[in-house]
Design a protein around this motif. Structure first.
Motif: not given
Lengths: 667, 74
Positions: B42-46, B48-49, B51, B62, B64
């Motif tokens: 999963c990728k968090m929006p904006f 974000g980190p 999973m 994260r 980056n």
């Protein structure tokens, strides 16, 4: 006999602690619940069990992990109980091998054999035991299966019969061990092999320990020469990595001999749940919904009627009963007033909120035990990163909703000192359960139809202020050092009723206990101050000492909308404990119950000044226990006073703005 | 780079040396290092980190940091 309980985070160590000791202990399903070592007594009373924070390795990254290394170095104990997660054996054995190297008698509790089986992993327990040379007892900590056997194995006298497993680190490391042995000249009682390996891995605590015996230059020389020799003929870049690889290879051999993997049994349930809970777009809305339901249940749907019923019971039958009892024994008028107007009003006013506080703690326990907390950290990380913190800092803040003290202690799990300090300073802005009675009282009087919403707005305000301040602090006072975020997301686990009740009670009992001791004593003192004045005893309340003390602050508070000596006096006692504000008000306004107090408050406050007052209470100062914890955690008076000073300034400014702007709008 | 993987894609880590020291150490603690198979869950929006899943456990890191980790697709 003292037994140290060690293991990776999320291996069920704390549930094991509960099962073995039968004591009420706090269980959590995210790394860092065990922030301080806790001691329990075995059910048979034969030994003491010391619960330590979960660690992946004995070379610590964060402060709470350092607790374990320091414990091993400094504290006396008789043996170690290592809880190992059978479903993550490879990773867990790294710690086990380091514990074997440490050399104290060791027993392994092989936990989660059921989870491993579901994932198609079969562990040959006897084989594992004979390969490691350590007794291994299979257990399921959650259900308690095998715990009796483990307790027995752990407490029976140790027989050293088997040869323990040893990793072959190669000739150069063996040479370093011999060298350190010579340098130490037998001064340390710890295993030289373990000390050498930890030193080479860069363990700062072990290095410091060795410095008390050996010259710094000699230690660095040893590290340097060994690194060079070891890395010369190999492709790895650091000696730390070299040691890791050797251990990894040894673990590979052990696993080959002892485990059998029979294919994967499809997608685990936990991952299916995560498809929704940590969904890209649903993650945050779901979290907000969870919080909303939590507040509605605490304040509106469930908590409020329960508190009301309790209030009616205390102000009715109980007060009457005590009154009759006092009449029966022929108590003087003074005693009568002290007991009913002082103690019953003060302590009863706080106890009324026990149901709401327990509901809140119950839900925080569910969030912790289920594994949702770690997901919250993941979901919130982007937001926290923007203000210079990381998602993990959100967990201490959530715990701070229950009580700021454990919240601040949970900040220890944050790896970088800058973020840890910032979290420690900002957690007191989280509205703890002791502030809840104040809100409950005021929303009941002024915001009957928007109870949960008004209270939620205060909680959100606390978070927003914390985030803004985090941004300001990270750009001014606490610059530098990059932020860091790696978090293990443990599988979801269904919280168990018994464990939930235990941890709810563990958290909530402090509140009840405080009511019986601190608030009790405080109520007596406050009542006496309100009873006596410069003009003698039994004076008019407005001529009492309490009115004089509170009156000092009244002019200062007038621009905020509550410039009365009553508000001043209750804010002063609120520093000792936030719920003391309620006790003080009950005593000052001469009413034994909540409903009566609300009626009087409606005369002295307007809805606007009531909101301004609540905002002030939310922010104005960490309570005494929290201040003591901040001092302990930061080790600095400067930061402790800073945490009090900035809170007071922010609270004053915000309340001033709210009241003055509100008045302009004619509220 | 790990950050370029799409959701559900699997890959093997080939070079982790560019990542932050603390990140590297923590991932190593979790058994994730060069040669480990990872899968983006999963990728968090904006920005974000992410999973990640590796050897049956889930880890959040994260974006980056993920962009400092070299991987090879499977």
């Amino acid at each position: 006999m003292d037994i140290a309980l060690l293991g990776n985070p999320n291996t069920g160590k704390t549930s094991m602690f509960n099962n073995l000791t039968g004591s009420y202990e706090y269980v959590g399903n995210w790394s860092g619940v065990t922030v301080e070592k806790k001691v329990g007594i075995f059910k048979q009373g034969a030994a003491k069990l010391i619960d330590l924070p979960g660690v992946y390795s004995l070379n610590p990254l964060s402060k709470d992990e350092g607790v374990v290394t320091r414990f091993l170095l400094d504290d006396p104990f008789d043996r170690m109980l290592n809880i190992v997660d059978a479903s993550q054996l490879e990773r867990n054995l790294h710690l086990t091998l380091q514990l074997i190297e440490f050399g104290s008698p060791l027993i392994i509790g092989l936990n989660m054999i059921d989870v491993a089986k579901n994932r198609g992993i079969q562990v040959d327990v006897e084989k594992l035991s004979s390969v490691l040379g350590v007794e291994v007892v299979p257990v399921v900590a959650r259900t308690g299966r095998g715990c009796k056997d483990l307790a027995e194995a752990a407490t029976t006298p140790y027989r050293e019969t088997k040869k323990q497993f040893q990793v072959d680190y190669g000739e150069e490391i063996d040479k370093a061990i011999t060298k350190l042995e010579q340098l130490l000249q037998g001064e340390s009682s710890h295993s030289t092999r373990w000390l050498t390996l930890q030193l080479l891995e860069g363990n700062p605590y072990v290095k410091k320990y060795l410095q008390s015996y050996i010259d710094m230059a000699d230690l660095d020389g040893l590290i340097h020469s060994t690194s060079r020799a070891v890395l010369a003929g190999s492709e790895v870049r650091t000696i730390e990595q070299f040691i890791y690889k050797r251990r990894q290879a040894a673990i590979g051999e052990i696993l080959k001999e002892t485990t059998e993997v029979k294919g994967n049994s499809g997608q685990p349930l936990s991952e299916k749940i995560d498809l929704i809970i940590t969904n890209k777009w649903l993650g945050l809305p779901i979290f907000l919904c969870v919080m909303y339901v939590l507040f509605m249940l605490t304040f509106d749907w469930l908590g409020f009627p329960l508190s009301d019923a309790l209030d009616a019971f205390i102000s009715g039958p109980i007060t009457e009963g005590i009154s009759q009892l006092l009449d029966l024994v022929g108590a003087s008028k003074f005693i009568h007033a002290l007991v009913l107007d002082g103690i019953v009003a003060g302590v009863g006013g706080v106890l009324v909120f026990v149901p709401q506080i327990f509901i809140l703690f119950f839900f925080i326990s569910i969030l912790e035990d289920s594994g949702y907390m770690a997901r919250v950290a993941l979901v919130m990380d982007r937001l926290m990163e923007m203000v210079g913190l990381n998602g993990k800092a959100f967990i201490p803040m959530m715990i701070g909703f229950g009580c700021n003290v454990p919240g601040i202690m949970a900040a220890r799990t944050i790896e970088t000192p800058r973020e840890r300090l910032m979290t420690t300073l900002l957690t007191p802005l989280m509205s703890c359960s002791a502030r809840l009675p104040v809100y409950a009282l005021f929303v009941g009087a002024f915001f009957v139809h928007q109870k949960a919403l008004v209270v939620l707005s205060l909680y959100v305000l606390g978070i927003v202020v914390a985030l803004i301040l985090a941004k300001i602090f990270s750009n001014t006072l606490l610059r530098g050092e990059t932020s860091f975020f790696v978090i293990e997301l443990p599988p979801y686990r269904l919280p168990q009723a018994k464990a939930l009740w235990k941890s709810t009670w563990e958290k909530g009992k402090g509140f009840v206990k405080k009511a019986g001791t601190f608030i009790f004593a405080g109520s007596v003192i406050i009542w006496l101050l309100s009873y006596a004045g410069p003009g003698g005893t039994n004076v008019q309340m407005d001529d009492s000492f309490l009115a004089m003390i509170g009156g000092v602050f009244a002019p200062l508070l007038a621009p905020l909308g509550f410039g009365t000596w009553q508000a001043g006096a209750s804010l002063l006692t609120g520093f000792l404990a936030k719920e003391a504000i309620i006790s003080t008000m009950n005593i000052i306004y001469f009413v034994p119950d909540e409903a009566g107090l609300q009626g009087i408050l409606a005369n002295t406050f307007s809805p606007l000044s009531a909101y301004s007052f609540m905002v002030f209470i939310l922010l104005y100062i960490p309570c005494l226990a929290t201040v003591a914890t901040i001092k302990k955690e930061t080790g600095s008076y400067k930061w402790t006073f800073f945490s009090m000073g900035y809170a007071l300034a922010i609270a004053y400014i915000l309340s001033l703005i709210i009241y003055q702007v509100g008045q302009v709008f004619g509220l | 780079m790990l950050s370029m993987l799409r959701k559900g894609e699997k890959a093997i880590i080939t070079d982790i040396s560019k990542a932050d020291e603390l990140v590297k150490r923590r991932l190593l603690d979790l058994g994730i290092t060069e040669g480990s198979e990872v899968c983006i869950k999963c990728k968090m929006p904006f920005g974000g980190p992410f999973m990640l899943e590796s050897c049956g456990q889930c880890v959040g890191i994260r974006k980056n940091e993920a962009s400092c980790i070299k991987v090879e697709g499977l």
